[in-house]
Design a protein around this motif. Structure first.
Motif, short mmCIF file in Angstrom:
data_model
loop_
_atom_site.label_atom_id
_atom_site.label_comp_id
_atom_site.label_asym_id
_atom_site.label_seq_id
_atom_site.Cartn_x
_atom_site.Cartn_y
_atom_site.Cartn_z
N GLU A 34 0.83 -1.21 0.00
CA GLU A 34 0.00 0.00 0.00
C GLU A 34 0.86 1.26 0.00
OE1 GLU A 34 -2.52 -0.55 3.37
OE2 GLU A 34 -3.98 -1.78 2.27
N LEU A 35 1.97 1.23 0.74
CA LEU A 35 2.89 2.36 0.75
C LEU A 35 3.49 2.58 -0.64
CD1 LEU A 35 4.48 4.47 2.53
CD2 LEU A 35 6.27 2.73 2.70
N MET A 36 3.92 1.49 -1.27
CA MET A 36 4.48 1.57 -2.62
C MET A 36 3.44 2.08 -3.61
SD MET A 36 6.54 -2.05 -2.74
CE MET A 36 8.19 -2.26 -2.05
N TYR A 37 2.22 1.55 -3.50
CA TYR A 37 1.14 1.95 -4.41
C TYR A 37 0.89 3.46 -4.33
CZ TYR A 37 -3.48 2.19 -6.58
OH TYR A 37 -4.54 2.53 -7.39
N THR A 38 0.81 3.98 -3.12
CA THR A 38 0.54 5.40 -2.93
C THR A 38 1.63 6.26 -3.55
OG1 THR A 38 -0.69 4.95 -0.89
CG2 THR A 38 0.10 7.19 -1.22
N ALA A 39 2.88 5.85 -3.34
CA ALA A 39 4.00 6.62 -3.88
C ALA A 39 3.99 6.63 -5.41
CB ALA A 39 5.31 6.06 -3.35
N VAL A 40 3.76 5.47 -6.01
CA VAL A 40 3.74 5.39 -7.47
C VAL A 40 2.52 6.12 -8.02
CG1 VAL A 40 3.55 3.84 -9.44
CG2 VAL A 40 5.05 3.24 -7.53
N ASP A 41 1.36 5.95 -7.39
CA ASP A 41 0.15 6.60 -7.86
C ASP A 41 0.29 8.12 -7.84
OD1 ASP A 41 -2.52 6.43 -8.84
OD2 ASP A 41 -3.28 6.95 -6.86
N ASN A 42 1.03 8.64 -6.88
CA ASN A 42 1.28 10.08 -6.79
C ASN A 42 2.50 10.49 -7.63
OD1 ASN A 42 -0.89 10.46 -5.02
ND2 ASN A 42 0.39 10.09 -3.22
N ILE A 98 16.78 -1.08 5.02
CA ILE A 98 16.45 -0.32 3.81
C ILE A 98 15.50 0.80 4.22
CG2 ILE A 98 15.31 -0.40 1.55
CD1 ILE A 98 16.24 -3.28 1.29
N ILE A 99 15.86 2.03 3.88
CA ILE A 99 15.07 3.18 4.32
C ILE A 99 14.24 3.81 3.20
CG2 ILE A 99 16.59 3.71 6.27
CD1 ILE A 99 17.89 5.89 4.51
N LYS A 100 14.65 3.61 1.94
CA LYS A 100 13.85 4.20 0.86
C LYS A 100 14.25 3.60 -0.49
CE LYS A 100 16.77 8.25 -0.15
NZ LYS A 100 16.82 9.72 -0.25
N TYR A 101 13.34 3.72 -1.46
CA TYR A 101 13.58 3.42 -2.86
C TYR A 101 13.61 4.74 -3.63
CZ TYR A 101 12.83 -1.70 -3.31
OH TYR A 101 12.94 -3.06 -3.27
N ASP A 102 14.58 4.89 -4.50
CA ASP A 102 14.56 5.99 -5.47
C ASP A 102 13.97 5.44 -6.76
OD1 ASP A 102 15.00 7.93 -7.36
OD2 ASP A 102 17.08 8.32 -6.79
N ILE A 103 12.75 5.89 -7.13
CA ILE A 103 12.08 5.39 -8.34
C ILE A 103 11.93 6.50 -9.38
CG2 ILE A 103 10.84 3.55 -7.16
CD1 ILE A 103 8.41 5.38 -7.00
N SER A 104 12.74 7.52 -9.25
CA SER A 104 12.61 8.69 -10.12
C SER A 104 12.90 8.38 -11.59
CB SER A 104 13.54 9.81 -9.64
OG SER A 104 14.89 9.37 -9.64
N ALA A 129 8.31 5.33 7.03
CA ALA A 129 6.93 5.62 7.43
C ALA A 129 6.22 4.37 7.95
CB ALA A 129 6.16 6.19 6.24
N LEU A 130 6.81 3.20 7.74
CA LEU A 130 6.21 1.95 8.21
C LEU A 130 6.46 1.76 9.69
CD1 LEU A 130 7.33 -0.35 5.24
CD2 LEU A 130 4.99 0.42 5.72
N PRO A 131 5.60 1.04 10.39
CA PRO A 131 5.79 0.82 11.84
C PRO A 131 6.78 -0.28 12.15
CG PRO A 131 3.74 -0.20 11.13
CD PRO A 131 4.29 0.54 9.93
N PHE A 132 7.56 -0.71 11.16
CA PHE A 132 8.56 -1.76 11.38
C PHE A 132 9.73 -1.51 10.44
CE2 PHE A 132 5.25 -3.19 8.50
CZ PHE A 132 5.96 -3.55 7.36
N ASP A 133 10.90 -2.06 10.77
CA ASP A 133 12.09 -1.91 9.94
C ASP A 133 12.12 -2.97 8.84
OD1 ASP A 133 13.02 0.22 11.45
OD2 ASP A 133 14.11 -1.10 12.84
N ILE A 134 12.83 -2.64 7.76
CA ILE A 134 13.03 -3.59 6.66
C ILE A 134 14.51 -3.89 6.57
CG2 ILE A 134 12.83 -3.97 4.19
CD1 ILE A 134 10.43 -2.14 4.17
#
Length: 611
Positions: free
Chosen positions: A39-47, A100-106, A56-61
């Motif tokens: 859902e987090l990924m979906y929101t970022a791509v949709d925007n 992992i703290i973020k993806y750069d999808i630019s 922003a997640l309540p757990f670490d990756i």
């Protein structure tokens, strides 16, 4: 052909890059965590954001779960056909303290937000028009709605686009989204799957994608009446306009592999899906459908379904090519009942629906060496009760409402532009209220050019609704001899109130739905800024003022089940913007409530209705 994203892990404060293939991983996320990540990924791509922020997640990756994280992203993208604007490209993952703290999808976006919106509006308009026709006309009296829906959409997608050989051979990163089918009309397997899934989802039918990476191929698995079936629109699509196969439609696992073996196309030997749940296609309920050997789209009329039976002749056609050419020139139209059984195998014989030269073209199963067209084919389509098909030099109409139907020519080449110059029709298909036909030049048993001019023949007047930013409204068709429109459900536009349809883009001429339509036209939606927002809770109506307004009073009217006014109240507005007026209902047992704003300048405006 499924294109892969390239994942690169960059550890913050170092210059070390590591590439991960995402072919295997250890399961480390719970179902709930996967859902939150997706859902987090979906929101970022949709925007169309440049980054996905996992903090922003309540757990670490953990960085050790990078492959699983990548797979969640990839499946989310491929399960969302609307993300056609995403290009399989490099993704950079940033890690800190082994997380992992973020993806750069630019680098993954193919277009701007406005270009995406423009394309999506065009796709939605086409899809909404198709589904409106499907629900109001094509599925009338259907005894197997899900199967019939899957069949109509299969034929639509297979007809709408041809296979994009150039994109496949060049391993291009374009041509993989549903826009390649709806807009470019050239696609590869991933685009066909996306378009089919998009339409099925809009009709409430579940669909997942299956893929074989070693064979660079992707197809659909569709859930019909509680059972899963394989559907490969790509291999049922051909290079001939109006020619649609049904070899790979509604197959079980074993039937899929048997069909592969029969066609010598070993691309479905193994597969993976984009879902965590195992999908088994064990049902063979549709193995005996009469359309299995049909070579045209199935034409739906209000009473029957029809297709052209080329199988009665010694003739075969396979995906993207052909073999065993014939010099016979006729075929039967077969009539089927709504329960998909044959009612008349020889409904009408067409002696010249297709033609083949005596010369045998060279055929290769290799994707890169399809033969030139060496004959023309008669497609089949329906509009209302009428069927339409073509020969090499004319388009014919068959009125199925007649007791003794016959093929009547409605368009024909003259000898000067047909036989003398070598111009022929190479197939046809019905889209909405028009016939598309492929025109090409054919000399010495060979096409002079492998591309065709696609032209159109109008069957009805089409009225298009331009919502001017609001939700889409399906177009309507009226016979060429004229008629009136049905008043459509009004569109919605957040923050605005719909003020009606206008016949000019400057919104000065309000359209009268009693008007006789004698030509194509476009109607435009007019909007005004929403001044009030109302909601009901028990006996209270709360009216919030959203913007400056000339309104002086709020009127609340209550009605019983017979649509009779049983109470009414008038309340002064008396509040500023973003403030609320609370109004107590005088009759809480009312069947429904309507709420209006009133001003001397604009009169009454409906701002709320419980119906």
């Amino acid at each position: 052909m499924r294109k892969k994203f390239l994942l690169t892990i960059f550890t913050v404060f170092t210059a070390l890059f590591t590439v991960f293939s995402a072919t295997s991983y250890a399961q480390s996320f719970s179902s709930s965590q996967k859902k939150q990540i997706s859902e987090l990924m979906y929101t970022a791509v949709d925007n169309m954001e440049s980054e996905i922020d996992f903090t922003a997640l309540p757990f670490d990756i953990s960085a050790s779960a990078s492959n699983e994280l990548y797979t969640i992203f990839e499946n989310m993208v491929y399960d969302t056909p609307e993300f056609f604007f995403l290009m399989p490209s490099e993704i950079t993952a940033y890690a800190m303290d082994d997380n992992i703290i973020k993806y750069d999808i630019s680098k993954t976006y193919l277009c701007t937000k406005s270009e995406r919106q423009q394309k999506m509006s065009q796709i939605e308009a086409m899809a909404d028009e198709l589904i409106y026709n499907l629900r109001t006309n094509l599925l009338s009296g259907s005894v197997d709605i899900e199967f019939d829906t899957a069949l109509i959409l299969h034929d639509y997608v297979a007809t709408l686009a041809t296979y994009d050989e150039a994109s496949f051979s060049k391993k291009s990163t374009t041509g993989h989204g549903l826009d390649s089918v709806f807009i470019d009309h050239k696609s590869v397997c991933q685009g066909y799957c996306s378009a089919y899934k998009y339409l099925l989802n809009k009709c409430g039918i579940e669909c997942v994608n299956a893929y074989n990476l070693s064979q660079e191929h992707e197809w659909s698995i569709v859930k019909i009446n509680g059972q899963w079936y394989h559907v490969d629109v790509t291999y049922d699509s051909t290079k001939y306009l109006g020619t649609v196969l049904h070899h790979y439609f509604m197959l079980s696992d074993s039937q899929l592999q048997q069909t592969d073996a029969a066609d010598n196309l070993p691309v479905h030997t193994t597969w993976e899906t984009t879902t965590d749940n195992a999908v088994s296609c064990s049902s063979s309920s549709y193995s005996s459908i009469p359309y299995r050997d049909a070579k045209t789209a199935i034409a739906f009329t209000p009473d029957y379904r029809y297709y052209v039976d080329y199988a009665q002749e010694d003739y075969q056609i396979t995906a993207h090519g052909e073999n065993q050419p014939m010099t016979a020139t006729g075929a039967h139209i077969v009539q089927c009942n709504k329960n998909n059984t044959v009612s008349n195998a020889e409904y009408l014989y067409l002696p010249t629906i297709w033609w083949a030269p005596s010369a045998t073209p060279v055929y290769s199963s290799a994707v890169s060496s399809y033969p030139h067209y060496s004959r023309y084919f008669g497609g089949l389509g329906a509009y209302g009760y009428k069927l339409y098909c073509n020969t090499g030099n004319e388009i014919m109409c068959i009125d199925t409402a007649q007791a003794a139907p016959s093929a009547v020519s409605i368009f024909k080449y003259t000898s000067s532009n047909h036989y003398n110059s070598g111009v022929y029709l190479f197939g046809s298909a019905v889209f909405s209220a028009q016939i598309a036909y492929a025109e090409g030049e054919f000399k010495n048993d060979q096409l002079t050019n492998t591309s065709f001019d696609i032209k159109y023949l109008k069957l009805a007047n089409t009225v298009t609704f331009n919502s001017n930013g609001g939700t889409s409204v399906p177009s309507q068709t009226v016979g060429l001899d004229g008629g009136k429109l049905s008043v459509p459900n009004p569109p919605t536009y957040r923050g605005y109130v719909f003020d009606g349809w206008y016949s000019d883009s400057s919104l000065t001429k309000k359209f009268d739905f009693n008007q006789n339509i004698t030509s194509d036209m476009t109607l435009y939606a007019k909007w005004s800024v929403q001044e009030f927002q109302a909601s009901r809770s028990g006996s209270r109506i709360s009216v919030k003022k959203l913007s400056d307004s000339k309104a002086s009073h709020i009127i609340v009217s209550a009605y019983n089940s017979l649509n009779k006014l049983i109470s009414s109240s008038i309340t002064p507005v008396g509040v500023s913007v973003n403030q609320t007026v609370d109004i107590e209902l005088k009759n809480v047992s009312a069947d429904y409530i309507k709420c209006y704003s009133f001003s001397k300048a604009d009169g009454y405006k409906l701002i709320y209705s419980s119906r």
